[in-house]
Design an enzyme around this catalytic site. Structure first.
Site, short mmCIF file in Angstrom:
data_model
loop_
_atom_site.label_atom_id
_atom_site.label_comp_id
_atom_site.label_asym_id
_atom_site.label_seq_id
_atom_site.Cartn_x
_atom_site.Cartn_y
_atom_site.Cartn_z
N CYS A 274 0.64 -1.92 0.16
CA CYS A 274 0.07 -0.21 0.16
C CYS A 274 0.67 1.34 0.11
O CYS A 274 0.62 2.26 -0.19
CB CYS A 274 -0.57 0.17 1.25
SG CYS A 274 -1.94 -1.60 0.97
N VAL B 201 0.42 4.29 -1.62
CA VAL B 201 0.16 5.70 -1.45
C VAL B 201 0.93 6.85 -2.40
O VAL B 201 0.21 8.34 -2.73
CB VAL B 201 -0.57 5.50 -0.65
CG1 VAL B 201 -0.84 6.63 -0.05
CG2 VAL B 201 -1.51 4.53 -0.31
#
Lengths: 539, 481
Positions: free
Chosen positions: A180, A184
């Site tokens: 992630c 991001v």
């Protein structure tokens, strides 16, 4: 646990103190210590039960009556309705996240080191999870990104990470996925890999397929698809030949049963079909113990993978795991793709007939005989499963195959929970259920979790639950016996070695199901002079 | 050549495999315990080198998995995408007593299952809604902790604001834990962050939250057990020993602990801390704030148990000291017989360890009790103070490796060929494929407890069954010899 020493101990050994059995309080002067109490024995003794009771006064606990009252309430229709009203909370989901699938598929390729770009904790989790399921080592590395990388991006980490991983572990391919964090902050994987190569951190020739695999999109099956597509597109680049190579490619999807790969290879061997398995991780998750640790056990060679673009066609056994890869193969390779579900009798029949038609090779006699044996076995035990109400959960394709198999045995799926569901799957399985007299009671619960399933099982009880190890909590709470089929299975050993595919696989799955039903029947009829009138020797 | 020099040569040899930069960084983390040295000669608590296959986890693992997770009657929300909570679900064997799903929640997974839209638009609204839904479905929970995962910190969510609002609305603690996985270099920062949330979000309101037992009066023998996570039930034999020596345990923080026990803690006279690494922060705070002293103890193996019981007793009066002696004496014969049975089977066997918080040093004397010798040890996420403490435990010439990489660990093991390796699940099958006996030292390989006298019995039996497992002799096929 049995002490392997105690088995050899003379039974008449003279001792000063108690030798066997639970001993409350310290024992004085025993020459042999006798029974050692593990956690499952120790904490049920009076002294620990008293300790628990005494401790409770400090816990600020609710009264036993209150706990019992709420426990009952959680079994009610009222609770079920509240439970199904929730929109934001997920409790006990039956899905993992993308990189797990990406690592899983990558590990089936020759000399391939899975590499997770982003925070380092993720890869520790993936390795742990796979290792616990298979009781096999699983090696993968990370970029180990921290706060500074969050600010400046992960390029420096990747350069160093690729360099170290390549030098230490000498991979033939590094399969990159992301966590992630990298997603991001928007790390540009393609540019990073190119820079790493240009600056000489890894050789230009080293294949480094990469896939974007954020945990906030899809699930582990999405990551499987993304990584497979990336590996295929990387390795087959500029490999398209004028003519096909006469082979067929096979992909099993996120299938935790490595026995299935071996069973498929046996079937293809019996047919005499030349094939490439994309990807063959059967040895990754079941390597022989020779006294030497071998880091890479992926069986699909990079050469065969490169050549897979020239195959006659590619078979997929999990269509909801592989939509992007299939689309890519159809469009970019201009190759034919086939979807079959060789699980249970009819699914296997359909696969074999089509395989035969496509290759012009007859269905081998051995398989025809196996079919007869499998059907015979099903018929022998069918009475015990006919009309049994079943709850099941898992990935879309896994659940579809199981449902199809249950229906052909006359079992009645009732609650079907698929956390990582999709609309196409739901309409396909609904059609399957609608068309079977045994599917009329079934409801497909897409995007629901195992806490929803708990409510379903309390309000509309079933005879049997089929799922992974996490199903044991539902077994405990609802008293419904559990057949462990799925991923992960942490609390039973060696299940993954068996095939669930083909006629042999049908017998295996059926064996697990039927004997769970019979075990449960024995457990329920084992009280002397009370229930044991039905404790039958012959069932 | 001495062992120290041998080991140093081994380190240099193993480092040769690294590219220059990696070699330079890793060389500082490998060392040998030398005579008269007050530490282990290694750097620690530094960023892991990318790509080398560290065994470390992240801050989330330290906060949710270690410190907060075992508080059994609170809901611990893995806030962010689904993976972190999924992989850490029921993975750590923090035993507890309770009705799961009703008044306790330890083996459940609560997640906000972030989707792309939550990343784009932020997750605070969702978080607020989740806490409402938790209240509806789990009314007996004693509060919520919010363990944030990587994206939460990167998209700028304000979980503190949501926590404040919801704590007010529900009248229960809602604790925001900023343990995003990219913070810090390992689990260790997660421990620290979680400790700080106890300091900042819980203890200031301890008096309001606390539910005292009926007729409770603070007593001179009140203690807390801190930093025992009750793996395989470890904390219970420990508690039993404390109680048997006349102490009253008000709080287990956090193994089999409840929220009330957390807020009972400031009423005690002494914090007894097992895992110094993960809980020293809150002990230091309680010392400063409430004047509660803290004491490290070691309940692995009879030698250390006796030492620790006496050390603890010395903090109290003669009644306690006498009772401590009684406890030690009462268990002596049983321990003697366990050692008599297992020591001959284990005498002289060598061990390499690599674990987390305290075990790389604390377990060494338990091995010694069995006649075994630890020849290498190291921490996944230790700090300088851990290595300093370790120096007191290890023999000269012991190989020390901090945040050891997969490659280093394998090479060290190949060269030193120990009789047992004691590390984690990710290492277990690597070494078993090398025909090296192995025990998991995080989860006790699904066995346990290992703490206390009863725990030592299980420990001794387990080390024996690992090393003297007859299947090791089957690995080589007879026709290859």
């Amino acid at each position: 646990m049995t002490d392997n020493l105690d088995k050899n101990r003379p039974t008449n050994e003279a001792t000063d103190g108690p030798v066997n059995g639970a001993t409350d309080g310290p024992v004085n002067g025993a020459a042999d210590p006798g029974k050692i109490q593990d956690h499952f024995d120790l904490f049920t003794t009076d002294r620990y039960q008293e300790l628990f009771a005494n401790k409770r006064q400090y816990e600020g606990a609710h009264t036993a009556e209150k706990v019992a009252e709420v426990a009952e309430w959680t079994k009610s229709w009222e609770y079920r309705e509240k439970n199904f009203e929730r929109q934001s909370l997920t409790v006990n989901p039956a899905k993992a996240c993308q990189p797990l699938g990406a690592l899983f598929v990558a590990s089936g390729f020759e000399g391939t080191l899975p590499y997770s770009h982003g925070s380092q904790g993720c890869v520790a989790y993936f390795r742990t999870h796979l290792t616990r399921n298979y009781k096999e080592p699983f090696q993968a590395v990370s970029s180990s990104m921290t706060e500074d990388a969050a600010v400046f991006g992960g390029l420096a980490n990747m350069k160093l990470g690729l360099e170290n991983a390549y030098e230490l572990y000498k991979p033939k391919m590094i399969a990159l996925c992301t966590t992630c964090m990298a997603e991001v902050i928007g790390d540009d994987l393609g540019a990073f890999v190119t820079t790493s190569k240009q600056e000489g951190h890894i050789p230009e020739t080293l294949p480094v397929p990469y896939a974007h695999t954020p945990s906030f999109v899809g699930s582990h099956i999405t990551g499987y698809d993304n990584m497979l597509k990336s590996i295929l597109s990387t390795l087959t680049k500029d490999k398209k030949a004028e003519n096909t190579n006469g082979k067929f490619n096979f992909n099993l999807g996120f299938d935790p049963y490595i026995g299935n790969i071996r069973e498929l290879k046996r079937i293809l061997g019996l047919f005499g079909i030349d094939y490439t398995i994309l990807s063959d991780n059967s040895d990754t998750f079941d390597s022989p113990n020779t006294g030497e640790f071998k880091m890479y056990n992926g069986l699909t060679t990079l050469e065969d993978t490169a050549n897979s673009i020239n195959a006659e066609g590619t078979f997929f056994f999990q269509k909801y795991t592989t939509p992007k890869t299939q689309d890519y193969i159809a469009k970019d390779w201009e190759q034919k793709t086939y979807n079959f579900r060789p699980f249970g009798i009819k699914g296997t029949d359909e696969f074999l007939m089509n395989l035969s038609a496509l290759t012009g090779k007859p269905i081998p006699l051995v398989l025809q005989q196996e079919r007869g044996r499998a059907v015979d076995a099903l018929t022998d035990s069918q009475a015990w499963i006919h009309g049994k109400r079943i709850a099941l959960y898992g990935d879309p394709d896994h659940v579809f195959n199981l449902t199809q198999f249950l229906l052909e045995m006359g079992a009645e799926p009732v609650h079907i929970v698929v956390t990582n569901s999709n609309p196409d799957f739901e309409s396909e399985i609904r059609e399957l259920l609608t068309n079977s007299p045994y599917g009329q009671e079934a409801t497909v619960w897409g995007k629901k979790d195992l806490w929803h399933l708990r409510s379903l099982m309390f309000t509309e009880p079933v005879d049997l639950l089929i799922g992974n190890s996490y199903g044991k909590y539902l077994w405990r709470d609802t008293g419904t016996p559990l057949v462990r089929i799925g991923y992960p299975i942490f609390d039973r050993h060696h299940m993954h070695r068996y095939a669930t595919l083909g006629y042999q696989g049908a017998i295996n799955q059926f064996n697990w199901i039927i004997n769970t039903i019979l075990d449960e029947l024995d457990r329920n009829t084992i009280v002397p002079a009370k229930t044991d009138i039905s404790f039958d020797l012959i069932r | 050549m001495t062992t120290v020099e041998d080991r140093k040569d081994l380190i240099s040899e193993v480092l040769e495999a690294y590219p220059a930069k990696g070699k330079k960084r890793r060389s500082k983390h490998l060392g040998v315990k030398e005579e008269a040295a007050s530490d282990c000669g290694v750097k620690s608590n530094k960023k892991s080198v990318p790509g080398v296959m560290t065994t470390r986890g992240c801050a989330y693992a330290g906060a949710k998995g270690v410190v907060w997770g075992p508080v059994k009657d609170m809901i611990h929300l893995s806030h962010g995408p689904v993976g972190c909570g999924y992989y850490s679900w029921s993975g750590r064997r923090n035993y507890y007593v309770g009705t799961t799903g009703v008044d306790t929640f330890g083996t459940m997974q609560f997640t906000s299952d972030f989707q792309e839209r939550d990343i784009v638009f932020g997750g605070d609204k969702k978080l607020a809604k989740i806490i409402d839904e938790l209240e509806t479905l789990f009314p007996l929970s004693q509060g919520t902790t919010i363990e944030s995962e990587c994206p939460v910190g990167l998209i700028g969510d304000d979980i503190e604001a949501v926590a404040k609002l919801k704590a007010k609305e529900t009248g229960k603690p809602v604790v925001p834990v900023r343990c995003e996985g990219f913070r810090g270099v390992s689990q260790s920062l997660g421990h620290h962050i979680a400790n700080d949330t106890v300091r900042d979000w819980v203890l200031p309101k301890a008096d309001d939250y606390r539910k005292l037992p009926e007729g409770f009066e603070p007593g001179p023998y009140d203690v807390n057990i801190v930093g025992d996570y009750n793996i395989g039930g470890d904390a219970w034999p420990s508690r039993k020993l404390m109680e048997d020596m006349g102490l009253r345990v008000l709080s287990q923080f956090s193994g089999d602990g409840s929220f009330n026990e957390v807020v009972m803690a400031p009423l005690s006279k002494l914090n007894l801390i097992h895992c110094y690494r993960s809980m020293n922060y809150i002990c230091r705070f309680m010392e400063e704030k409430y004047g509660i002293g803290w004491l490290e103890y070691n309940f692995f193996g009879p030698s250390e148990i006796a030492k620790s019981l006496r050390k603890i007793a010395a903090q109290f009066d003669e009644t306690i000291q006498a009772k401590a002696e009684e406890v030690i004496a009462a268990n002596q014969a049983r321990m003697d017989s366990i050692i008599a049975k297992y020591r001959p089977r284990l005498e002289g066997k060598t061990v390499m360890m690599m674990v987390g918080g305290l075990r790389p040093r604390h377990v060494i004397p338990a091995f010694r009790d069995l006649g075994m010798k630890v020849i290498g040890t190291g921490y996944e996420f230790g700090h300088a103070d851990d290595y300093k403490r370790t120096a007191d435990y290890v023999d000269n010439g012991t190989l020390i490796y901090d945040d050891v990489s997969g490659y280093e660990f394998e090479e060290f093991a190949k060269q030193l060929n120990p009789d047992l390796i004691a590390a984690g699940i990710k290492e277990k099958y690597v070494f078993q494929k090398m025909a090296l006996p192995f025990r998991q030292m995080h989860s006790w390989d699904y066995s346990g407890p290992y703490h206390g006298y009863e725990g030592f019995e299980v420990f001794a039996r387990d080390m024996d069954l690992a090393i003297n497992n007859p299947t090791w002799s089957l690995i080589k096929a007879p026709w290859t010899e």
